[in-house]
Design a protein around this motif. Structure first.
Motif, PDB file in Angstrom:
ATOM      1  N   LEU A 331       0.834  -1.195   0.000  1.00  0.00           N
ATOM      2  CA  LEU A 331       0.000   0.000   0.000  1.00  0.00           C
ATOM      3  C   LEU A 331       0.873   1.250   0.000  1.00  0.00           C
ATOM      4  CD1 LEU A 331      -2.868   1.089   0.061  1.00  0.00           C
ATOM      5  CD2 LEU A 331      -2.832   0.920   2.556  1.00  0.00           C
ATOM      6  N   GLU A 332       1.960   1.210   0.750  1.00  0.00           N
ATOM      7  CA  GLU A 332       2.928   2.313   0.770  1.00  0.00           C
ATOM      8  C   GLU A 332       3.441   2.599  -0.641  1.00  0.00           C
ATOM      9  OE1 GLU A 332       5.468   5.158   2.130  1.00  0.00           O
ATOM     10  OE2 GLU A 332       4.822   3.824   3.745  1.00  0.00           O
ATOM     11  N   ARG A 333       3.798   1.538  -1.355  1.00  0.00           N
ATOM     12  CA  ARG A 333       4.339   1.727  -2.696  1.00  0.00           C
ATOM     13  C   ARG A 333       3.282   2.255  -3.663  1.00  0.00           C
ATOM     14  NH1 ARG A 333       8.335  -2.354  -6.103  1.00  0.00           N
ATOM     15  NH2 ARG A 333       8.642  -0.919  -7.850  1.00  0.00           N
ATOM     16  N   CYS A 334       2.054   1.783  -3.533  1.00  0.00           N
ATOM     17  CA  CYS A 334       0.981   2.256  -4.405  1.00  0.00           C
ATOM     18  C   CYS A 334       0.683   3.730  -4.182  1.00  0.00           C
ATOM     19  CB  CYS A 334      -0.286   1.421  -4.183  1.00  0.00           C
ATOM     20  SG  CYS A 334      -0.191  -0.255  -4.853  1.00  0.00           S
ATOM     21  N   ILE A 335       0.762   4.173  -2.935  1.00  0.00           N
ATOM     22  CA  ILE A 335       0.516   5.575  -2.623  1.00  0.00           C
ATOM     23  C   ILE A 335       1.624   6.469  -3.174  1.00  0.00           C
ATOM     24  CG2 ILE A 335       0.454   7.228  -0.703  1.00  0.00           C
ATOM     25  CD1 ILE A 335      -1.151   5.191   0.880  1.00  0.00           C
ATOM     26  N   SER A 336       2.848   5.980  -3.101  1.00  0.00           N
ATOM     27  CA  SER A 336       3.988   6.810  -3.490  1.00  0.00           C
ATOM     28  C   SER A 336       4.323   6.723  -4.973  1.00  0.00           C
ATOM     29  CB  SER A 336       5.224   6.400  -2.678  1.00  0.00           C
ATOM     30  OG  SER A 336       5.564   5.041  -2.916  1.00  0.00           O
ATOM     31  N   ASP A 337       3.815   5.690  -5.675  1.00  0.00           N
ATOM     32  CA  ASP A 337       4.186   5.507  -7.074  1.00  0.00           C
ATOM     33  C   ASP A 337       2.957   5.082  -7.881  1.00  0.00           C
ATOM     34  OD1 ASP A 337       5.308   4.988  -9.520  1.00  0.00           O
ATOM     35  OD2 ASP A 337       6.545   3.306  -8.856  1.00  0.00           O
ATOM     36  N   GLU A 338       2.315   6.036  -8.554  1.00  0.00           N
ATOM     37  CA  GLU A 338       1.126   5.736  -9.344  1.00  0.00           C
ATOM     38  C   GLU A 338       1.446   4.873 -10.562  1.00  0.00           C
ATOM     39  OE1 GLU A 338      -0.821   9.324 -10.401  1.00  0.00           O
ATOM     40  OE2 GLU A 338      -1.517   9.769  -8.350  1.00  0.00           O
ATOM     41  N   ASN A 339       2.728   4.785 -10.949  1.00  0.00           N
ATOM     42  CA  ASN A 339       3.118   3.978 -12.101  1.00  0.00           C
ATOM     43  C   ASN A 339       3.323   2.502 -11.753  1.00  0.00           C
ATOM     44  OD1 ASN A 339       3.154   6.143 -13.944  1.00  0.00           O
ATOM     45  ND2 ASN A 339       5.165   6.766 -13.204  1.00  0.00           N
ATOM     46  N   TYR A 340       3.240   2.173 -10.475  1.00  0.00           N
ATOM     47  CA  TYR A 340       3.433   0.791 -10.022  1.00  0.00           C
ATOM     48  C   TYR A 340       2.367  -0.097 -10.673  1.00  0.00           C
ATOM     49  CZ  TYR A 340       4.523  -2.866  -6.520  1.00  0.00           C
ATOM     50  OH  TYR A 340       4.896  -4.026  -5.883  1.00  0.00           O
ATOM     51  N   TYR A 341       2.785  -1.100 -11.431  1.00  0.00           N
ATOM     52  CA  TYR A 341       1.905  -2.021 -12.158  1.00  0.00           C
ATOM     53  C   TYR A 341       1.104  -1.330 -13.265  1.00  0.00           C
ATOM     54  CZ  TYR A 341       2.522  -6.269  -9.321  1.00  0.00           C
ATOM     55  OH  TYR A 341       3.012  -7.396  -8.706  1.00  0.00           O
ATOM     56  N   ARG A 342       1.489  -0.137 -13.686  1.00  0.00           N
ATOM     57  CA  ARG A 342       0.694   0.582 -14.695  1.00  0.00           C
ATOM     58  C   ARG A 342       0.630  -0.177 -16.019  1.00  0.00           C
ATOM     59  NH1 ARG A 342       1.019   6.914 -15.231  1.00  0.00           N
ATOM     60  NH2 ARG A 342      -0.695   6.660 -13.729  1.00  0.00           N
ATOM     61  N   ASP A 343       1.745  -0.718 -16.489  1.00  0.00           N
ATOM     62  CA  ASP A 343       1.735  -1.452 -17.760  1.00  0.00           C
ATOM     63  C   ASP A 343       0.781  -2.631 -17.701  1.00  0.00           C
ATOM     64  OD1 ASP A 343       3.593   0.302 -18.759  1.00  0.00           O
ATOM     65  OD2 ASP A 343       5.314  -1.024 -18.459  1.00  0.00           O
ATOM     66  N   GLU A 344       0.796  -3.354 -16.573  1.00  0.00           N
ATOM     67  CA  GLU A 344      -0.101  -4.502 -16.415  1.00  0.00           C
ATOM     68  C   GLU A 344      -1.559  -4.057 -16.371  1.00  0.00           C
ATOM     69  OE1 GLU A 344       2.593  -3.862 -14.715  1.00  0.00           O
ATOM     70  OE2 GLU A 344       3.831  -5.660 -14.430  1.00  0.00           O
ATOM     71  N   ARG A 345      -1.823  -2.955 -15.667  1.00  0.00           N
ATOM     72  CA  ARG A 345      -3.196  -2.440 -15.588  1.00  0.00           C
ATOM     73  C   ARG A 345      -3.726  -2.104 -16.978  1.00  0.00           C
ATOM     74  NH1 ARG A 345      -1.288   0.858 -11.289  1.00  0.00           N
ATOM     75  NH2 ARG A 345      -1.561   2.747 -12.562  1.00  0.00           N
ATOM     76  N   ARG A 346      -2.929  -1.406 -17.739  1.00  0.00           N
ATOM     77  CA  ARG A 346      -3.391  -0.971 -19.060  1.00  0.00           C
ATOM     78  C   ARG A 346      -3.599  -2.154 -19.997  1.00  0.00           C
ATOM     79  NH1 ARG A 346       0.057   4.706 -19.925  1.00  0.00           N
ATOM     80  NH2 ARG A 346      -1.164   5.883 -18.385  1.00  0.00           N
ATOM     81  N   MET A 347      -2.771  -3.173 -19.887  1.00  0.00           N
ATOM     82  CA  MET A 347      -2.942  -4.354 -20.721  1.00  0.00           C
ATOM     83  C   MET A 347      -4.258  -5.060 -20.397  1.00  0.00           C
ATOM     84  SD  MET A 347      -0.518  -7.727 -21.108  1.00  0.00           S
ATOM     85  CE  MET A 347      -0.604  -8.068 -19.348  1.00  0.00           C
ATOM     86  N   ILE A 348      -4.532  -5.292 -19.113  1.00  0.00           N
ATOM     87  CA  ILE A 348      -5.765  -5.972 -18.723  1.00  0.00           C
ATOM     88  C   ILE A 348      -6.974  -5.104 -19.042  1.00  0.00           C
ATOM     89  CG2 ILE A 348      -7.059  -6.985 -16.805  1.00  0.00           C
ATOM     90  CD1 ILE A 348      -4.623  -8.601 -17.726  1.00  0.00           C
ATOM     91  N   ASN A 349      -6.853  -3.811 -18.868  1.00  0.00           N
ATOM     92  CA  ASN A 349      -7.950  -2.906 -19.184  1.00  0.00           C
ATOM     93  C   ASN A 349      -8.350  -3.029 -20.651  1.00  0.00           C
ATOM     94  OD1 ASN A 349      -9.862  -0.843 -18.656  1.00  0.00           O
ATOM     95  ND2 ASN A 349      -8.452   0.704 -19.440  1.00  0.00           N
ATOM     96  N   GLU A 350      -7.370  -3.116 -21.536  1.00  0.00           N
ATOM     97  CA  GLU A 350      -7.671  -3.266 -22.960  1.00  0.00           C
ATOM     98  C   GLU A 350      -8.380  -4.581 -23.239  1.00  0.00           C
ATOM     99  OE1 GLU A 350      -7.304  -1.089 -25.466  1.00  0.00           O
ATOM    100  OE2 GLU A 350      -6.696   0.389 -23.949  1.00  0.00           O
ATOM    101  N   LEU A 351      -8.090  -5.604 -22.471  1.00  0.00           N
ATOM    102  CA  LEU A 351      -8.708  -6.916 -22.675  1.00  0.00           C
ATOM    103  C   LEU A 351     -10.128  -6.990 -22.145  1.00  0.00           C
ATOM    104  CD1 LEU A 351      -5.698  -9.253 -21.764  1.00  0.00           C
ATOM    105  CD2 LEU A 351      -6.633  -8.824 -24.051  1.00  0.00           C
ATOM    106  N   VAL A 352     -10.416  -6.276 -21.064  1.00  0.00           N
ATOM    107  CA  VAL A 352     -11.722  -6.441 -20.404  1.00  0.00           C
ATOM    108  C   VAL A 352     -12.674  -5.273 -20.617  1.00  0.00           C
ATOM    109  CG1 VAL A 352     -10.696  -7.928 -18.650  1.00  0.00           C
ATOM    110  CG2 VAL A 352     -10.979  -5.491 -18.165  1.00  0.00           C
ATOM    111  N   ASN A 353     -12.182  -4.130 -21.089  1.00  0.00           N
ATOM    112  CA  ASN A 353     -13.047  -2.963 -21.282  1.00  0.00           C
ATOM    113  C   ASN A 353     -12.897  -2.434 -22.709  1.00  0.00           C
ATOM    114  OD1 ASN A 353     -14.223  -2.624 -18.609  1.00  0.00           O
ATOM    115  ND2 ASN A 353     -12.164  -2.061 -17.925  1.00  0.00           N
ATOM    116  N   GLN A 354     -13.755  -2.919 -23.603  1.00  0.00           N
ATOM    117  CA  GLN A 354     -13.686  -2.461 -24.992  1.00  0.00           C
ATOM    118  C   GLN A 354     -14.012  -0.988 -25.094  1.00  0.00           C
ATOM    119  OE1 GLN A 354     -15.489  -4.957 -28.032  1.00  0.00           O
ATOM    120  NE2 GLN A 354     -16.332  -3.167 -29.062  1.00  0.00           N
TER     121      GLN A 354
END
Length: 371
Positions: A331-354
C-alpha cells in the motif's frame, strides 16, 4: 440461503415447484402486457446498472412508465415502487413488457413476449453458475431474441456465456451503465480533507466466513491507523450487501460505508483500490489507478469456488498480499508511485473494457429500444 435462492431452488428442483413454475410461465404469457411499462430491479434497491440506465432514460423524456421493485419504498423517489415478493409486485411483473435487472430476478418465470434486459452486476473473475466447482443453482440458457445480457468485451462475453450456459448471440458488448459515472466530475465529498482515499471492497464469502485483511494473524488496527495518519489517508470499507460482519471499529481514518452506498458515486475519487476477488477492480481499471489484491486464502478459494479467468495472477494487475505486513508495504508503494503495475493495468484494461467512455447507458438503450 436467502429467501429468493430458496424459492429458486424449490421451483427448479422439486416436482411441485416445476409444476408451479410451468403454470406461472403460462399465466405470464397470456396476461396482456403494457407496452410502455418497464420494471426495474436491483440489489440493493435502486442501485447499480439498472439505476444508471433508469437515470439515463429519464433524461430522454420518453413516454415509458418506469417502475421499481424495492425491499422498502424510498421516500421522495420519482417512480412507482412495489415491494419485492408481494402480490402487487408480481402483478406488475406480469403486466410489464420490459424487465431490467441486475441479478436475473424473475428470469425463470419470464415469458418470451417480455423483453428481458439482464445488466447483471459485474464482469466475472470468480466462477459462477456452470463454471463453479459445486453450483447450487443452474438455470437454462436463454435463446429467444427478447433476451439481452451485456458484457464489456469479447473475453467477458465468452466468460459470461460459459457461466450461464448462454447463447453468445444474446450477449452484447455495450459496457456497464454504472461505469458512466467514473468519467464525470465528482462533487465535493466527505473525504476531501484527506490527501489519499483508499477503498476496500472484499467480495462476499458464501457462508459468511471472513478471510479479509482484518482477519490476518498479524493484523493490528493501531498499525493501520498509524499508517493512515502518516499518509493523511482515509480507509473506506464497503462490504458486500450480503455480508453482515466486520472486525474493525468505524471512526476517524477507518470508516465503514453504509451497505446501501453506491460506490460508483465515490469510486472516481478513490486513489487506491484494495480488493480480493471482487470484479469491481475491472471497473476501476478504467481510472488507471493502483490496486492491491489481499488474497490470504487464494489457494482455498481457487479450490472451492474457482475462477473463470485463469491464471488469477495474470488477470489481477497489482501486488498480491497474504499478510498484513505485506499489505502495508505494498500500500505504501501504491501511494507513493502511481506507475506501479501501470503497464499490467493498461494491458488488462484493454482486454476487459472495450469501451472506455461514459456512453454505456446510451449503448444499452439503443440496443434494446433503438434510436
Amino acid at each position: 440461503m436467502s429467501f429468493y435462492e430458496s424459492l429458486v431452488n424449490f421451483l427448479l428442483n422439486s416436482l411441485i415447484g416445476r409444476i408451479l413454475r410451468s403454470i406461472m410461465v403460462i399465466l405470464n404469457h397470456v396476461i396482456p402486457k403494457r407496452d410502455d411499462q418497464i420494471l426495474f430491479e436491483s440489489i440493493p434497491s435502486i442501485s447499480d446498472n439498472p439505476a444508471q440506465l433508469y437515470r439515463y432514460m429519464k433524461t430522454r423524456n420518453e413516454n415509458y412508465r418506469m417502475i421499481w421493485v424495492v425491499d422498502e419504498p424510498e421516500d421522495g423517489f420519482d417512480a412507482p415502487q412495489y415491494v419485492r415478493n408481494t402480490i402487487p409486485e408480481f402483478w406488475q411483473f406480469l403486466r410489464s413488457r420490459y424487465i431490467v435487472t441486475s441479478h436475473g430476478y424473475h428470469l425463470m418465470i419470464r415469458s418470451e413476449n417480455q423483453v428481458y434486459v439482464n445488466l447483471w452486476h459485474g464482469m466475472p473473475i470468480k466462477a459462477m453458475g456452470y463454471a463453479e466447482t459445486d453450483p447450487s443453482i443452474l438455470l437454462d440458457g436463454v435463446t429467444d431474441e427478447n433476451y439481452y445480457l451485456i458484457a464489456t468485451s469479447t473475453i467477458m462475453k465468452n466468460a459470461l456465456a460459459a457461466c450461464f450456459n448462454q447463447d453468445a448471440r444474446r450477449i452484447h458488448i455495450t459496457g456497464q451503465p454504472r461505469n458512466d459515472k467514473l468519467f464525470r466530475t465528482l462533487s465535493k465529498s466527505p473525504w476531501d480533507d484527506f490527501r489519499k482515499v483508499i477503498l476496500y471492497t472484499p467480495t462476499y464469502r458464501d457462508g459468511g466466513e471472513d478471510a479479509s485483511i482484518f482477519s490476518l494473524e498479524d493484523y493490528a488496527e493501531d498499525r493501520l491507523r498509524e499508517f493512515l495518519r502518516e499518509h493523511d489517508a482515509v480507509f473506506l470499507v464497503k462490504l458486500h450487501p450480503l455480508d453482515n460482519g466486520f472486525r474493525a471499529d468505524e471512526a476517524g481514518n477507518i470508516q465503514v460505508l453504509d451497505p446501501a452506498t453506491d460506490i460508483y458515486d465515490i469510486l472516481g475519487g478513490v486513489d487506491v483500490l484494495v480488493t480480493d476477488y471482487s470484479s469491481v477492480y475491472f471497473d476501476f481499471l478504467l481510472l488507471d489507478r493502483p490496486i492491491v489484491f489481499a488474497v490470504p486464502d487464494l489457494e482455498e478459494y481457487r479450490r472451492t469456488r474457482g475462477f473463470v479467468l485463469e491464471p488469477f495472477e495474470f488477470w489481477t494487475p497489482g501486488p498480491k498480499v497474504r499478510t498484513f505486513s505485506e499489505f502495508l508495504a505494498e500500500l505504501e508503494r501504491c501511494i507513493s508511485d502511481e506507475n506501479y503495475y501501470r503497464d499490467e493495468r493498461r494491458m488488462i484494461n484493454e482486454l476487459v473494457n472495450q469501451y472506455q467512455d461514459d456512453r454505456s447507458s446510451e449503448r444499452v438503450y439503443k440496443l434494446v429500444w433503438g434510436d
